[in-house]
Write a protein that holds these residues in place. Structure first.
Motif, PDB file in Angstrom:
ATOM      1  N   UNK A   1       0.836  -1.202   0.000  1.00  0.00           N
ATOM      2  CA  UNK A   1       0.000   0.000   0.000  1.00  0.00           C
ATOM      3  C   UNK A   1       0.869   1.251   0.000  1.00  0.00           C
ATOM      4  N   UNK A   2       0.414   2.270  -0.731  1.00  0.00           N
ATOM      5  CA  UNK A   2       1.149   3.532  -0.837  1.00  0.00           C
ATOM      6  C   UNK A   2       0.776   4.511   0.271  1.00  0.00           C
ATOM      7  N   UNK A   3      -0.360   4.283   0.929  1.00  0.00           N
ATOM      8  CA  UNK A   3      -0.778   5.195   1.986  1.00  0.00           C
ATOM      9  C   UNK A   3      -2.179   4.895   2.460  1.00  0.00           C
ATOM     10  N   UNK A   4      -2.725   5.867   3.169  1.00  0.00           N
ATOM     11  CA  UNK A   4      -4.072   5.765   3.735  1.00  0.00           C
ATOM     12  C   UNK A   4      -4.831   7.028   3.368  1.00  0.00           C
ATOM     13  N   UNK A   5      -6.067   6.859   2.908  1.00  0.00           N
ATOM     14  CA  UNK A   5      -6.939   7.990   2.614  1.00  0.00           C
ATOM     15  C   UNK A   5      -7.906   8.180   3.778  1.00  0.00           C
ATOM     16  N   UNK A   6      -8.118   9.437   4.160  1.00  0.00           N
ATOM     17  CA  UNK A   6      -9.040   9.779   5.235  1.00  0.00           C
ATOM     18  C   UNK A   6     -10.131  10.662   4.641  1.00  0.00           C
ATOM     19  N   UNK A   7     -11.378  10.276   4.860  1.00  0.00           N
ATOM     20  CA  UNK A   7     -12.517  11.067   4.393  1.00  0.00           C
ATOM     21  C   UNK A   7     -13.608  10.992   5.457  1.00  0.00           C
ATOM     22  N   UNK A   8     -14.742  11.575   5.182  1.00  0.00           N
ATOM     23  CA  UNK A   8     -15.862  11.511   6.118  1.00  0.00           C
ATOM     24  C   UNK A   8     -17.032  10.806   5.467  1.00  0.00           C
ATOM     25  N   UNK A   9     -17.853  10.222   6.314  1.00  0.00           N
ATOM     26  CA  UNK A   9     -19.113   9.636   5.874  1.00  0.00           C
ATOM     27  C   UNK A   9     -20.200  10.171   6.788  1.00  0.00           C
ATOM     28  N   UNK A  10     -21.370  10.356   6.234  1.00  0.00           N
ATOM     29  CA  UNK A  10     -22.492  10.859   7.026  1.00  0.00           C
ATOM     30  C   UNK A  10     -23.647   9.886   6.929  1.00  0.00           C
ATOM     31  N   UNK A  11     -24.077   9.412   8.070  1.00  0.00           N
ATOM     32  CA  UNK A  11     -25.254   8.553   8.136  1.00  0.00           C
ATOM     33  C   UNK A  11     -26.454   9.440   8.399  1.00  0.00           C
ATOM     34  N   UNK A  12     -27.400   9.430   7.497  1.00  0.00           N
ATOM     35  CA  UNK A  12     -28.574  10.267   7.641  1.00  0.00           C
ATOM     36  C   UNK A  12     -29.783   9.341   7.722  1.00  0.00           C
ATOM     37  N   UNK A  13     -30.520   9.480   8.800  1.00  0.00           N
ATOM     38  CA  UNK A  13     -31.677   8.624   8.980  1.00  0.00           C
ATOM     39  C   UNK A  13     -32.596   9.170  10.040  1.00  0.00           C
ATOM     40  N   UNK A  14     -33.526   8.347  10.441  1.00  0.00           N
ATOM     41  CA  UNK A  14     -34.519   8.799  11.401  1.00  0.00           C
ATOM     42  C   UNK A  14     -33.951   8.937  12.817  1.00  0.00           C
ATOM     43  N   UNK A  15     -32.898   8.190  13.122  1.00  0.00           N
ATOM     44  CA  UNK A  15     -32.399   8.160  14.502  1.00  0.00           C
ATOM     45  C   UNK A  15     -31.207   9.074  14.745  1.00  0.00           C
ATOM     46  N   UNK A  16     -30.339   9.225  13.758  1.00  0.00           N
ATOM     47  CA  UNK A  16     -29.128  10.015  14.000  1.00  0.00           C
ATOM     48  C   UNK A  16     -28.608  10.599  12.701  1.00  0.00           C
TER      49      UNK A  16
ATOM     50  N   UNK B   1     -25.111  12.079  11.761  1.00  0.00           N
ATOM     51  CA  UNK B   1     -23.773  12.261  12.296  1.00  0.00           C
ATOM     52  C   UNK B   1     -22.740  12.095  11.201  1.00  0.00           C
ATOM     53  N   UNK B   2     -21.592  12.687  11.405  1.00  0.00           N
ATOM     54  CA  UNK B   2     -20.477  12.561  10.471  1.00  0.00           C
ATOM     55  C   UNK B   2     -19.322  11.896  11.195  1.00  0.00           C
ATOM     56  N   UNK B   3     -18.752  10.881  10.579  1.00  0.00           N
ATOM     57  CA  UNK B   3     -17.639  10.132  11.157  1.00  0.00           C
ATOM     58  C   UNK B   3     -16.515  10.022  10.140  1.00  0.00           C
ATOM     59  N   UNK B   4     -15.329   9.680  10.616  1.00  0.00           N
ATOM     60  CA  UNK B   4     -14.184   9.471   9.733  1.00  0.00           C
ATOM     61  C   UNK B   4     -14.250   8.100   9.080  1.00  0.00           C
ATOM     62  N   UNK B   5     -13.786   8.043   7.859  1.00  0.00           N
ATOM     63  CA  UNK B   5     -13.633   6.777   7.140  1.00  0.00           C
ATOM     64  C   UNK B   5     -12.205   6.716   6.616  1.00  0.00           C
ATOM     65  N   UNK B   6     -11.582   5.552   6.744  1.00  0.00           N
ATOM     66  CA  UNK B   6     -10.214   5.374   6.253  1.00  0.00           C
ATOM     67  C   UNK B   6     -10.177   4.188   5.314  1.00  0.00           C
ATOM     68  N   UNK B   7      -9.225   4.238   4.388  1.00  0.00           N
ATOM     69  CA  UNK B   7      -9.028   3.096   3.489  1.00  0.00           C
ATOM     70  C   UNK B   7      -7.575   3.083   3.036  1.00  0.00           C
ATOM     71  N   UNK B   8      -7.115   1.897   2.675  1.00  0.00           N
ATOM     72  CA  UNK B   8      -5.761   1.758   2.154  1.00  0.00           C
ATOM     73  C   UNK B   8      -5.737   2.200   0.701  1.00  0.00           C
ATOM     74  N   UNK B   9      -4.607   2.780   0.283  1.00  0.00           N
ATOM     75  CA  UNK B   9      -4.463   3.338  -1.061  1.00  0.00           C
ATOM     76  C   UNK B   9      -3.250   2.701  -1.735  1.00  0.00           C
ATOM     77  N   UNK B  10      -3.425   2.306  -2.978  1.00  0.00           N
ATOM     78  CA  UNK B  10      -2.317   1.787  -3.788  1.00  0.00           C
ATOM     79  C   UNK B  10      -1.744   2.931  -4.638  1.00  0.00           C
ATOM     80  N   UNK B  11      -0.641   2.681  -5.334  1.00  0.00           N
ATOM     81  CA  UNK B  11       0.068   3.717  -6.092  1.00  0.00           C
ATOM     82  C   UNK B  11      -0.811   4.432  -7.114  1.00  0.00           C
ATOM     83  N   UNK B  12      -1.635   3.680  -7.870  1.00  0.00           N
ATOM     84  CA  UNK B  12      -2.443   4.312  -8.913  1.00  0.00           C
ATOM     85  C   UNK B  12      -3.489   5.259  -8.318  1.00  0.00           C
ATOM     86  N   UNK B  13      -4.110   4.859  -7.230  1.00  0.00           N
ATOM     87  CA  UNK B  13      -5.081   5.745  -6.597  1.00  0.00           C
ATOM     88  C   UNK B  13      -4.386   6.928  -5.923  1.00  0.00           C
TER      89      UNK B  13
END
Length: 102
Positions: free
Chosen positions: A18-33, A35-47
């Motif tokens: 892996x070439x690194x880690x990407x950090x972004x946010x995700x938002x769950x929108x629904x009847x109960x909550x 909220x915005x949370x962090x999401x991470x994923x592994x990144x290869x050279x092309x990405x």
């Protein structure tokens, strides 16, 4: 801001190429909550090249780079990434970055 990876994460990223880690946010929108949370994923050279071309924030880390895809995140002076195993799936845990603060 100082970024560090724990040793297990460094070993895993080297092993898998892996070439690194990407950090972004995700938002769950629904009847109960809404909220915005962090999401991470592994990144290869092309990405990694695509993320750089898009103008994502790029920070050098112990192994590879950290790509920040979302603006407006809150950072502590020290940011730590570690490897977590969740029912056999590898995941990245982050301390020192948050999507929001009170």
């Amino acid at each position: 801001m100082h970024i560090s990876f724990d040793q297990k994460l460094q070993d895993y990223m080297r092993k898998k190429g892996f070439a690194g880690i990407a950090v972004s946010t995700i938002s769950a929108i629904g009847c109960c909550a809404d909220t915005t949370e962090l999401a991470t994923r592994f990144v290869r050279d092309d990405e990694a090249a695509r993320l750089k071309a898009r103008g994502c924030g790029v920070h050098t880390a112990d192994v590879g780079e950290v790509f920040i895809e979302t603006k407006g995140l809150h950072y502590d002076d020290k940011v730590t990434f570690s490897l977590r195993n969740f029912f056999g799936a590898k995941d990245v845990r982050v301390k020192g970055i948050s999507a929001w603060k009170l």
